[in-house]
Design a protein around this motif. Structure first.
Motif: not given
Ligand code: FAQ
Length: 321
Positions: A106-118
């Motif tokens: 997550l911290h290195s941007g290799r896994q996503k998280y939901s678009s909504i929290f941006n």
């Protein structure tokens, strides 16, 4: 090295397929195809990351909640999201992936998280809109996951859905109070709904014809419905709720289609969705920077917990000797 006897691999694969077809649960010690395991790790990790990154937009309002009651409710909700992250990281661990490894991705941007929290939480009404729309969309997507073929994920989802359902109602109640308050409060509620509506529809993922994983995930009964089916279900639930809140949804093409038995709705801006996924949403950088900082600042807690666990384990070994 384990030796697989000729035909044994086929038998295990057939056993797995039969269990899925019979709606039985696959458990951690059961044999499963590598691709099934990888798909679950990908989805559960993205889900867990969403829960903990999802704490940030609402936590932004804890110090400015308008009353003690609202503050207590909001703190409890944000803590619930942390708990959801923990259940989900634990479910991923049963597949042989450590929490450390997932957080690193997550911290290195290799896994996503939901678009909504941006997206930013600009006013207090955004807390209500997140509860009503974001938690509402989350429940619509997650209730079917309680029947997911992988046991630990399905069981984690039962409790998560109960808590999300409470979250959704508190958001609805908050917006109801604002909508029926002063003119300025009503306008603030409407503005929040205008900003959160379309990103909430994007939470369900790309349209079915562009969803790379749906077909396989549905065949494995990880997903029970397609992205578009769930999006439609959410729209059908939200429209009458908006009416009873006295708020409008920002879509001039929204209307009941008697023939389909569903609401028609306007086109979604998938370019915006893709931009957010690429890291170019309004808050992507802020969210990940804050997450990395929180992780660094929590290092001493993890060290203390590990030292405590090691001390207890040594004592138990001593007592057993
Ligand atoms: N955002 O082939 P599909 C919550 C990616 S929790 C970012 O359709 P899939 C609680 C997808 O990963 C919200 N990325 O993928 C809360 C894939 O990328 P990859 C999170 C997205 O997995 C409330 C690619 O696009 N919920 O809100 C999104 O079959 C309030 C192709 O997509 C879950 O994670 C997106 N919206 O279906 C917390 C539920 N959509 O990996 C705090 C579990 C798609 O190939 C406050 N997850 N992508 O690089 C699922 O149900 C599924 O994973 C979907 C996507 C439906 C999200």
């Amino acid at each position: 090295m384990t030796t697989v006897l000729p035909g044994a691999q086929d038998a295990r694969e057939a056993g797995f397929e039969q269990a899925v077809a019979a709606d039985e649960r696959i458990e951690p010690r059961d044999w499963m195809p590598d691709a099934y395991r990888a798909t679950l790790v990908r989805q559960i990790a993205q889900h867990a990351h969403s829960e903990i990154i999802g704490m940030q937009p609402e936590a932004n309002w804890i110090t400015r909640a308008p009353s003690l009651r609202r503050k207590a409710i909001l703190i409890a909700k944000v803590q619930d999201e942390a708990g959801h992250g923990l259940y989900l990281y634990s479910a991923a661990e049963t597949l042989g992936t450590s929490r450390e490894e997932l957080l690193d991705k997550l911290h290195s941007g290799r896994q996503k998280y939901s678009s909504i929290f941006n997206y930013p939480t600009l006013t207090w009404a955004d807390v209500g809109a997140i509860g009503w729309l974001v938690d509402g969309a989350a429940i619509t997507n997650q209730v079917p996951l309680c029947r997911c073929s992988y046991g630990p994920y399905a069981r984690a989802m039962v409790r998560i859905c109960k808590e999300e359902s409470f979250h959704q109602r508190q958001g609805y109640e908050l917006l109801h109070a604002l909508s029926n308050g002063t003119e300025a409060q009503h306008a603030m509620a409407q503005d929040a709904v205008n900003r959160w509506w379309w990103p909430s529809l994007m939470m369900f993922g790309p349209p079915d014809d562009q969803s790379s994983h749906s077909a396989q995930s549905m065949a494995w009964k990880i997903k029970r419905h397609s992205n578009d089916e769930l999006r439609q279900r959410f729209v059908d639930i939200a429209v009458p709720q908006a009416e009873s809140l006295g708020l409008t949804l920002p879509d001039p093409q929204l209307r009941w289609n008697e023939e389909r038995g569903h609401y028609d709705f306007g086109p979604i801006d998938w370019t915006e969705f893709q931009q957010v996924l690429k890291g170019n949403g309004p808050c992507n950088e802020q969210r990940i920077t804050q997450r990395r900082r929180a992780h660094q600042e929590g290092a001493w807690v993890r060290e203390a917990a590990a030292a405590h666990a090691a001390k207890h384990s040594a004592r138990n070994t001593e007592a057993a000797a």
